[in-house]
Scaffold this motif. Structure first.
Motif, PDB file in Angstrom:
ATOM      1  N   PHE A 133       0.861  -1.179   0.000  1.00 21.96           N
ATOM      2  CA  PHE A 133       0.000   0.000   0.000  1.00 21.96           C
ATOM      3  C   PHE A 133       0.896   1.228   0.000  1.00 21.96           C
ATOM      4  O   PHE A 133       1.888   1.278   0.724  1.00 21.96           O
ATOM      5  N   ALA A 134       0.537   2.221  -0.782  1.00 23.50           N
ATOM      6  CA  ALA A 134       1.339   3.440  -0.859  1.00 23.50           C
ATOM      7  C   ALA A 134       0.639   4.556  -0.098  1.00 23.50           C
ATOM      8  O   ALA A 134      -0.587   4.664  -0.110  1.00 23.50           O
ATOM      9  N   LEU A 152       5.627   6.923   1.033  1.00 22.94           N
ATOM     10  CA  LEU A 152       5.930   5.892   2.023  1.00 22.94           C
ATOM     11  C   LEU A 152       5.057   4.693   1.701  1.00 22.94           C
ATOM     12  O   LEU A 152       3.996   4.831   1.096  1.00 22.94           O
ATOM     13  N   PHE A 153       5.516   3.538   2.165  1.00 21.42           N
ATOM     14  CA  PHE A 153       4.780   2.305   1.920  1.00 21.42           C
ATOM     15  C   PHE A 153       4.517   1.595   3.242  1.00 21.42           C
ATOM     16  O   PHE A 153       5.414   1.519   4.092  1.00 21.42           O
ATOM     17  N   LEU A 154       3.281   1.132   3.415  1.00 22.16           N
ATOM     18  CA  LEU A 154       3.005   0.291   4.579  1.00 22.16           C
ATOM     19  C   LEU A 154       3.782  -1.003   4.414  1.00 22.16           C
ATOM     20  O   LEU A 154       3.847  -1.558   3.322  1.00 22.16           O
ATOM     21  N   ARG A 155       4.355  -1.467   5.477  1.00 24.07           N
ATOM     22  CA  ARG A 155       5.316  -2.551   5.345  1.00 24.07           C
ATOM     23  C   ARG A 155       4.656  -3.849   4.888  1.00 24.07           C
ATOM     24  O   ARG A 155       3.529  -4.158   5.268  1.00 24.07           O
ATOM     25  N   ILE A 156       5.362  -4.587   4.059  1.00 26.57           N
ATOM     26  CA  ILE A 156       4.909  -5.917   3.657  1.00 26.57           C
ATOM     27  C   ILE A 156       5.595  -6.989   4.502  1.00 26.57           C
ATOM     28  O   ILE A 156       5.153  -8.137   4.495  1.00 26.57           O
ATOM     29  N   ALA A 157       6.677  -6.616   5.211  1.00 35.29           N
ATOM     30  CA  ALA A 157       7.379  -7.540   6.103  1.00 35.29           C
ATOM     31  C   ALA A 157       8.398  -6.738   6.915  1.00 35.29           C
ATOM     32  O   ALA A 157       8.928  -5.741   6.426  1.00 35.29           O
ATOM     33  N   ASN A 182       1.394  -6.762   9.086  1.00 37.68           N
ATOM     34  CA  ASN A 182       1.904  -6.519   7.737  1.00 37.68           C
ATOM     35  C   ASN A 182       0.725  -6.143   6.854  1.00 37.68           C
ATOM     36  O   ASN A 182      -0.416  -6.502   7.147  1.00 37.68           O
ATOM     37  N   PHE A 183       1.034  -5.454   5.761  1.00 36.49           N
ATOM     38  CA  PHE A 183      -0.027  -4.974   4.867  1.00 36.49           C
ATOM     39  C   PHE A 183       0.323  -5.371   3.443  1.00 36.49           C
ATOM     40  O   PHE A 183       1.419  -5.061   2.968  1.00 36.49           O
ATOM     41  N   ARG A 184      -0.583  -6.051   2.775  1.00 37.11           N
ATOM     42  CA  ARG A 184      -0.291  -6.428   1.396  1.00 37.11           C
ATOM     43  C   ARG A 184      -1.482  -6.094   0.517  1.00 37.11           C
ATOM     44  O   ARG A 184      -2.618  -6.437   0.840  1.00 37.11           O
ATOM     45  N   ASN A 185      -1.170  -5.413  -0.554  1.00 36.25           N
ATOM     46  CA  ASN A 185      -2.210  -4.856  -1.432  1.00 36.25           C
ATOM     47  C   ASN A 185      -2.612  -5.892  -2.465  1.00 36.25           C
ATOM     48  O   ASN A 185      -2.315  -5.760  -3.647  1.00 36.25           O
ATOM     49  N   GLU A 186      -3.286  -6.939  -1.968  1.00 34.75           N
ATOM     50  CA  GLU A 186      -3.611  -8.068  -2.824  1.00 34.75           C
ATOM     51  C   GLU A 186      -5.055  -8.475  -2.579  1.00 34.75           C
ATOM     52  O   GLU A 186      -5.794  -7.795  -1.896  1.00 34.75           O
ATOM     53  N   GLY A 187      -5.444  -9.593  -3.130  1.00 33.35           N
ATOM     54  CA  GLY A 187      -6.835 -10.019  -3.043  1.00 33.35           C
ATOM     55  C   GLY A 187      -7.256 -10.385  -1.625  1.00 33.35           C
ATOM     56  O   GLY A 187      -6.432 -10.649  -0.757  1.00 33.35           O
ATOM     57  N   ILE A 188      -8.568 -10.377  -1.413  1.00 34.21           N
ATOM     58  CA  ILE A 188      -9.151 -10.734  -0.125  1.00 34.21           C
ATOM     59  C   ILE A 188      -9.839 -12.090  -0.288  1.00 34.21           C
ATOM     60  O   ILE A 188     -10.505 -12.331  -1.285  1.00 34.21           O
ATOM     61  N   SER A 189      -9.647 -12.959   0.676  1.00 39.69           N
ATOM     62  CA  SER A 189     -10.270 -14.278   0.599  1.00 39.69           C
ATOM     63  C   SER A 189     -10.443 -14.820   2.008  1.00 39.69           C
ATOM     64  O   SER A 189     -10.169 -14.125   2.984  1.00 39.69           O
ATOM     65  N   THR A 190     -10.887 -16.085   2.084  1.00 40.90           N
ATOM     66  CA  THR A 190     -11.023 -16.688   3.414  1.00 40.90           C
ATOM     67  C   THR A 190      -9.664 -16.897   4.075  1.00 40.90           C
ATOM     68  O   THR A 190      -9.608 -17.209   5.252  1.00 40.90           O
ATOM     69  N   ARG A 191      -8.591 -16.739   3.325  1.00 38.52           N
ATOM     70  CA  ARG A 191      -7.253 -16.909   3.891  1.00 38.52           C
ATOM     71  C   ARG A 191      -6.420 -15.636   3.843  1.00 38.52           C
ATOM     72  O   ARG A 191      -5.281 -15.639   4.286  1.00 38.52           O
ATOM     73  N   HIS A 192      -6.987 -14.562   3.305  1.00 39.91           N
ATOM     74  CA  HIS A 192      -6.205 -13.328   3.141  1.00 39.91           C
ATOM     75  C   HIS A 192      -6.995 -12.111   3.598  1.00 39.91           C
ATOM     76  O   HIS A 192      -8.110 -11.884   3.142  1.00 39.91           O
TER      77      HIS A 192
END
Length: 501
Positions: A219-220, A230-235, A257-267
């Motif tokens: 995420f930016a 700045l970027f929210l940390r991915i790790a 951690n923040f990752r700009n990816e899909g949302i699912s039952t595991r994410h």
RNA sequence: GGGUGGUUAGCUCAGCCGGUAGAGCAGCGGACUUUUAAUCCGUUGGUCGCGAGUUCGAAUCUCGCACCACCUACCA
């Protein structure tokens, strides 16, 4: 007329209006939101201390009770009423009578609503059916609830409302309260495990000028005063290893951690990660260490290492299988030969046939890993370490001394999901610089998840990172396992949702 | 991102082949001093997700949109 239209929202139903009228009456009688009631007991403590006493014993030596909580059930029977209130510890039944509190207060109590928050004093007794109950002598309405609770028998069944209005879910769903209590205890147990072994808990930046430490899209955001992205940390990985350079030889961090990816039952876009690093250890030690941690955490929180999950028993107590990528594929697909798995053309043909996404530029190891992910990963139900990952997909891991094309790395799979990822750290600054450059080439070629070149991290390695082992564990997924939860949203208090309306 | 299902009273849900809205809980009124989802009698409460279309007439049929859930794909 138009004004009436505008105020006629979904909230403007009859029940809501009646409760507001009741609140207006309370306001006329003085403070409608008194805050001078002090409870002295919790429901569960009273149950634990006096739940075994007979009614005769309770009458012979009266026990005073002073509790507060939300009213969830009410049964009015003329001159006497029963009610059930719930506090943070559990539930307690109340017996409210004309004799105990006077007919005037009892009549007012009859009009209080489920959801109202009460303060109560009285003495304990046991009813005919044996339930420990407070015979009420003092009774106060501490907070009026304007909104009706979900239906008392079925509770809240709408998944969306459970996630959006977790406060309602927590009021009415014992299982939800248990899940988040377990989550808290899991994190406590993990923290204790590390502190007991001499690890230092640290907090590293959540906002990174250069997102790093994982292959993921960030995420930016933007810093106004400095006018910089700045970027929210991915790790947190690269910061934690800087701390090992600095001499904190055993560190851990439990954070988001923040990752700009899909949302699912595991994410979920933000998720909780444990990362830890220890100098003078390697990835084989990490596997033993992880097994010990999972056993200790499961025993501390659940009292067993045999964990039920969605109809299966996951055994965290047995030694976990350790297989290479190739061994794992062959173990679960005995018809496939080692020669085939080492045949680039065969792998590509298979992946094409499955319609799997793969990077044509990948080497043999990368293709083997993709093939493993497609065919075998979901079959790893019982805890299984997969070891020896190809270097091309492990830009921060140490090369194997005997086979430089693979790394000293593992991932742990349970219930077909990746739970942990650990490796001996790459502490050769020149090799790391080359691997960053390769990542930059991939990024330039269009790979959004490839890493940036982090010059300060290279500078840190140039001061000397001791030989170190490091690992990350997805806490949400671990809690899913330990609470038998099918969706990550069940273990995150306020999961990300699209905006309402 | 793709597929399937769902959206009706505050909550849980019915509603058939299209004929104009139902139950239980909650609420309101009444009876009831040991109930356990208390019980019994009476009763209020609806933009049928939103928008078009077909039709004499739509909660119901068609199309579009929104949101949710599940499956699937990437990542942890």
């Amino acid at each position: 007329m138009t004004e009436e239209r505008q105020t006629a929202t979904a909230d403007d139903n009859q029940i809501f209006a009646e409760r507001r009228a009741k609140l207006a009456e309370l306001r006329k009688g003085g403070s409608a939101f008194p805050n001078d009631f002090r409870r002295e007991h919790l429901a569960a403590d009273l149950q634990a201390a006096h739940g075994a006493q007979s009614n005769e014993e309770l009458e012979a030596a009266p026990v005073a009770a002073c509790i507060a909580g939300r009213m969830l059930l009410k049964r009015v029977m003329g001159k006497a009423s029963f009610a059930t209130i719930q506090d943070m510890s559990g539930r307690m039944q109340l017996y409210v009578t004309n004799d105990g509190v006077g007919p005037e207060l009892h009549d007012r109590f009859k009009h209080w609503d489920l959801g109202d928050i009460l303060g109560v004093k009285g003495t304990l007794f046991r009813t005919r059916t044996g339930e420990l109950t407070v015979k009420v002598t003092e009774l106060r309405l501490l907070t009026k609830s304007l909104r009706p609770l979900p239906e008392k028998f079925h509770g809240l069944t709408d998944q969306e409302q459970k996630y959006r209005q977790r406060y309602v879910d927590l009021i009415v769903t014992e299982e939800a309260r248990r899940t988040f209590t377990v989550r808290s205890k899991v994190i406590q147990a993990i923290r204790r495990f590390f502190v007991d072994r001499g690890y230092l808990e640290v907090e590293t930046p959540m906002m990174h000028p250069i997102p790093g430490g994982a292959s993921a899209r960030p995420f930016a955001t933007h810093h106004n005063a400095l006018d910089m992205p700045l970027f929210l940390r991915i790790a947190p990985e690269l910061y934690l290893k800087r701390l090992v350079v600095g001499g904190f030889e055993k560190v851990f961090e439990i954070n988001r951690n923040f990752r700009n990816e899909g949302i699912s039952t595991r994410h979920n876009p933000e998720f909780t990660m444990l990362e830890f690093y220890e100098a003078y250890q390697d990835y084989r030690h990490l596997m033993d260490f992880t097994e010990a941690m999972f056993r200790e955490v499961a025993t501390a929180v659940l009292g067993t290492t045999k964990v039920p999950y969605q109809g299966e028993i996951i055994d965290l107590g047995q030694p976990y299988a350790r297989l290479t990528v190739v061994q794992a594929v062959r173990h679960y697909h005995s018809e496939i030969t080692e020669a085939q798995l080492n045949d680039r053309a065969w792998l590509v043909a298979q992946l094409e046939k499955m319609g799997a996404k793969y990077k044509p530029a990948d080497g043999l190891g990368g293709l083997q890993l993709t093939y493993f992910e497609e065919t075998t990963e979901s079959l790893l139900v019982q805890p299984t370490f997969i070891i020896d990952y190809p270097a091309e997909v492990s830009p921060l891991a140490r090369r194997n001394d005997a086979q430089p094309e693979i790394t000293d790395r593992f991932e742990l799979f349970i219930t077909g999901r990746e739970i942990a990822n650990g490796f001996s750290e790459l502490n050769d600054p020149e090799d790391q610089a080359e691997r960053f450059q390769e990542q930059v080439r991939q990024k330039d070629a269009g790979d959004h998840e490839a890493m940036h070149y982090d010059a300060d991290y290279i500078r840190a390695l140039e001061y000397g990172l001791p030989p170190t082992a490091g690992e990350g564990i997805g806490i949400d997924r671990l809690v899913m396992l330990l609470t038998d939860s099918p969706s990550i949203r069940d273990v995150i208090l306020f999961p990300h949702m699209r905006p309402e309306d």
